[in-house]
Design an enzyme around this catalytic site. Structure first.
Site, PDB file in Angstrom:
ATOM      1  N   PHE A 103       1.204  -1.582   0.316  1.00  0.00           N
ATOM      2  CA  PHE A 103      -0.221   0.048   0.584  1.00  0.00           C
ATOM      3  C   PHE A 103       0.609   1.150   0.469  1.00  0.00           C
ATOM      4  O   PHE A 103       1.116   2.262  -1.356  1.00  0.00           O
ATOM      5  CB  PHE A 103      -0.969   0.320   1.237  1.00  0.00           C
ATOM      6  CG  PHE A 103      -1.876   1.402   1.898  1.00  0.00           C
ATOM      7  CD1 PHE A 103      -2.352   1.932   0.851  1.00  0.00           C
ATOM      8  CD2 PHE A 103      -1.134   1.259   2.700  1.00  0.00           C
ATOM      9  CE1 PHE A 103      -2.736   2.944   1.645  1.00  0.00           C
ATOM     10  CE2 PHE A 103      -2.240   2.706   3.346  1.00  0.00           C
ATOM     11  CZ  PHE A 103      -2.673   3.285   2.429  1.00  0.00           C
ATOM     12  N   SER A 106       3.615 -10.853  -0.627  1.00  0.00           N
ATOM     13  CA  SER A 106       2.670 -12.129   0.808  1.00  0.00           C
ATOM     14  C   SER A 106       1.863 -11.392   1.609  1.00  0.00           C
ATOM     15  O   SER A 106       0.514 -11.566   1.971  1.00  0.00           O
ATOM     16  CB  SER A 106       3.615 -12.215   2.483  1.00  0.00           C
ATOM     17  OG  SER A 106       4.629 -10.671   2.262  1.00  0.00           O
ATOM     18  N   GLY A 132       1.168  -7.718  -1.272  1.00  0.00           N
ATOM     19  CA  GLY A 132       1.439  -6.864  -2.253  1.00  0.00           C
ATOM     20  C   GLY A 132       0.424  -6.777  -2.956  1.00  0.00           C
ATOM     21  O   GLY A 132       0.103  -8.409  -3.320  1.00  0.00           O
ATOM     22  N   ASP A 181       9.671  -6.687  -3.349  1.00  0.00           N
ATOM     23  CA  ASP A 181       8.745  -7.115  -3.148  1.00  0.00           C
ATOM     24  C   ASP A 181       8.488  -8.893  -2.966  1.00  0.00           C
ATOM     25  O   ASP A 181       8.745  -8.973  -3.472  1.00  0.00           O
ATOM     26  CB  ASP A 181       6.812  -6.457  -3.096  1.00  0.00           C
ATOM     27  CG  ASP A 181       6.378  -6.513  -2.135  1.00  0.00           C
ATOM     28  OD1 ASP A 181       5.263  -5.863  -1.927  1.00  0.00           O
ATOM     29  OD2 ASP A 181       5.651  -7.073  -1.952  1.00  0.00           O
ATOM     30  N   ASP A 182       8.082 -10.049  -1.521  1.00  0.00           N
ATOM     31  CA  ASP A 182       8.050 -10.896  -2.189  1.00  0.00           C
ATOM     32  C   ASP A 182       6.732 -11.112  -2.096  1.00  0.00           C
ATOM     33  O   ASP A 182       5.510 -12.427  -2.481  1.00  0.00           O
ATOM     34  CB  ASP A 182       7.923 -11.806  -0.538  1.00  0.00           C
ATOM     35  CG  ASP A 182       7.152 -11.354   0.836  1.00  0.00           C
ATOM     36  OD1 ASP A 182       6.080 -10.758   0.450  1.00  0.00           O
ATOM     37  OD2 ASP A 182       7.319 -12.483   1.324  1.00  0.00           O
ATOM     38  N   TYR A 189       6.158  -6.506  17.277  1.00  0.00           N
ATOM     39  CA  TYR A 189       6.376  -6.223  16.538  1.00  0.00           C
ATOM     40  C   TYR A 189       7.561  -4.860  16.485  1.00  0.00           C
ATOM     41  O   TYR A 189       8.039  -4.529  16.350  1.00  0.00           O
ATOM     42  CB  TYR A 189       4.693  -5.476  15.665  1.00  0.00           C
ATOM     43  CG  TYR A 189       4.632  -4.825  14.557  1.00  0.00           C
ATOM     44  CD1 TYR A 189       5.075  -5.124  13.802  1.00  0.00           C
ATOM     45  CD2 TYR A 189       4.084  -3.575  14.734  1.00  0.00           C
ATOM     46  CE1 TYR A 189       5.265  -3.966  12.213  1.00  0.00           C
ATOM     47  CE2 TYR A 189       4.002  -2.159  14.575  1.00  0.00           C
ATOM     48  CZ  TYR A 189       4.808  -3.034  12.996  1.00  0.00           C
ATOM     49  OH  TYR A 189       4.160  -1.012  12.425  1.00  0.00           O
ATOM     50  N   VAL A 203      -7.933  -1.696  10.145  1.00  0.00           N
ATOM     51  CA  VAL A 203      -9.209  -1.694  10.434  1.00  0.00           C
ATOM     52  C   VAL A 203     -10.359  -0.965   9.479  1.00  0.00           C
ATOM     53  O   VAL A 203     -11.215  -1.560   9.255  1.00  0.00           O
ATOM     54  CB  VAL A 203      -9.445  -1.327  11.804  1.00  0.00           C
ATOM     55  CG1 VAL A 203      -9.004   0.394  12.066  1.00  0.00           C
ATOM     56  CG2 VAL A 203     -11.368  -1.197  12.259  1.00  0.00           C
ATOM     57  N   SER A 228       7.367   2.296  13.582  1.00  0.00           N
ATOM     58  CA  SER A 228       5.788   2.488  13.674  1.00  0.00           C
ATOM     59  C   SER A 228       5.926   3.391  15.412  1.00  0.00           C
ATOM     60  O   SER A 228       6.848   3.111  16.289  1.00  0.00           O
ATOM     61  CB  SER A 228       5.702   1.113  13.932  1.00  0.00           C
ATOM     62  OG  SER A 228       4.020   0.832  15.064  1.00  0.00           O
ATOM     63  N   ARG A 285      -7.626   6.007  17.465  1.00  0.00           N
ATOM     64  CA  ARG A 285      -6.094   6.926  16.812  1.00  0.00           C
ATOM     65  C   ARG A 285      -6.423   8.155  15.807  1.00  0.00           C
ATOM     66  O   ARG A 285      -8.082   8.198  15.316  1.00  0.00           O
ATOM     67  CB  ARG A 285      -6.819   5.110  15.772  1.00  0.00           C
ATOM     68  CG  ARG A 285      -6.752   3.695  16.257  1.00  0.00           C
ATOM     69  CD  ARG A 285      -5.277   4.039  16.653  1.00  0.00           C
ATOM     70  NE  ARG A 285      -5.239   2.029  18.073  1.00  0.00           N
ATOM     71  CZ  ARG A 285      -5.082   2.088  18.509  1.00  0.00           C
ATOM     72  NH1 ARG A 285      -5.260   2.934  19.071  1.00  0.00           N
ATOM     73  NH2 ARG A 285      -5.128   0.828  19.325  1.00  0.00           N
TER      74      ARG A 285
END
Ligand SMILES: NC(=O)c1ccc[n+]([C@@H]2O[C@H](COP(=O)([O-])OP(=O)(O)OC[C@H]3O[C@@H](n4cnc5c(N)ncnc54)[C@H](O)[C@@H]3O)[C@@H](O)[C@H]2O)c1
Length: 346
Positions: free
Chosen positions: A16, A39, A41, A36-37, A145, A189, A122, A213
């Site tokens: 994204f 997974s 994407g 990119d792999d 994470y 979400v 993040s 958020r």
């Protein structure tokens, strides 16, 4: 901001945020490499004028060989397993896809003459400290994470000092918008709500829905991320990027219902949100200060959540409903995992 044409690598380029950044870099005239792999994407996200390769960054030799050929001067590291809430149930694969994959990129890139690393980190590194988070607060990760993101940041700072390259660390808010993976049952979400409504089905809210958020539409993220890569004022800095306005998950759900044409106060039974127990370790309020991004990157919010959701719903309606993509092989640990995942409710 005009810069010289550079060799730039975007990892996670089919994802994204990575794909929007590739678009901006190509538009600015850079020679853009993307990996990119796939997974998380999609081929539809790949810019035809970028040099795209399928590469799994967990594979050290293949990644090293790739970097020897591409020799990027600037890297935007976007690739991740960003399923923060799931990481407690997939600690090994989360660490491999986040911390290990990052070192697999960074180390050979340094050898090949890397000048600048933009690490997409993040807000999770702030852990349970009281919001608003500001960049000077310590890293106190509270989940697997966040441990990886904090380690990635710290390793960047250490290696930059020893090996002489520039870096910028970006900590985005909940970013959403067109091209987001709406088929990931573990995160995003707004995307999940939209995908469920596209299927004419209800969606799930964990806990009381009053957790807050600050959502950023993608057009309010990409330009500042781009600028961080080429403006010397950003070197050695950490930036929060996201708007100041906070919304509860309940408010967000109401906006999504509204843009599907439902009365948010009284949606039909079939699409009425369902309540589930809170997720383990979910941070209650997560928003941050923006003063630094405003001062050094010229950050400002241009798209309200209402307008952003309107645009995303319009895009998703064109795309159509998507089957959820559950993790191949399942979770590494299942005790305490939400039943939406263990019983694959979506
Ligand atoms: N979207 C958000 O709200 C948000 C918030 C904070 C931080 N971030 C960070 O921003 C970055 C981009 O997130 P996004 O929302 O675009 O997610 P995304 O899942 O759309 O993009 C990540 C991409 O990384 C790829 N990837 C995963 N493992 C890989 C591997 N081993 N090798 C190569 N590619 C791999 C995936 O296929 C995917 O395309 C991530 O680093 C994420 O942690 C996102």
């Amino acid at each position: 901001m005009r810069t010289h044409r550079r060799r730039v690598l975007v990892t996670g380029a089919a994802g994204f945020m990575g794909s929007h950044l590739v678009d901006a870099l190509v538009a600015d005239g850079h020679l853009v490499f993307g990996v990119d792999d796939m997974s998380g994407g999609y081929w539809r996200n790949i810019h035809p004028e970028s040099e795209f390769s399928v590469l799994d960054l967990r594979h050290r030799e293949a990644t090293e060989a790739y970097l020897r050929k591409a020799r990027p001067e600037v890297i935007f590291h976007m690739a991740a397993d960003a399923t923060e809430g799931r990481s407690q149930f997939t600690p090994i694969s989360s660490t491999e896809r986040n911390y290990l994959a990052y070192l697999n990129v960074l180390v050979p890139a340094i050898r090949e003459g890397l000048r600048k690393m933009v690490l997409i980190s993040s807000m999770s590194v702030y852990g349970r400290q009281p919001a608003p988070f500001h960049e000077g607060m310590p890293r106190v990760p509270e989940d697997i994470y966040a441990i990886a993101k904090a380690a990635m940041e710290h390793a960047t700072e250490i290696l930059a000092k020893v090996h002489d390259f520039d870096y910028t660390i970006i900590r985005p808010h909940n970013v959403y918008g067109e091209r987001q993976n709406i088929a990931d049952p573990y995160r995003n979400v707004i995307g999940i709500f939209i995908n469920r409504l596209l299927q004419g089905k209800d969606f799930f809210i964990y806990g009381d829905g009053e957790q807050k958020r600050a959502f950023s539409h993608i057009v309010d993220f990409t330009p500042y991320c781009l600028r961080a890569g080429f403006d010397d004022a950003a070197n050695g800095e950490i930036f929060n990027i996201g708007p100041r306005e906070e919304y509860s998950i309940n408010q967000t759900a109401r906006l999504v219902l509204k843009h599907f044409g439902y009365d948010p106060d009284d949606p039909p039974e079939a699409v009425r949100p369902r309540r589930l127990p809170p997720r383990p370790l979910e941070v209650r309020d997560a928003y941050c200060t923006l003063e630094k991004a405003q001062r050094l990157l010229g950050y400002r919010t241009t798209v309200s959540l209402d307008e952003g959701i309107r645009r995303m719903v319009a895009w998703a309606k064109e795309l159509g409903p998507q089957p959820m993509r559950y993790l191949e092989g399942g979770l590494e640990l299942t005790t305490g995992a939400p039943e939406t995942w263990t019983r694959r409710l979506m």
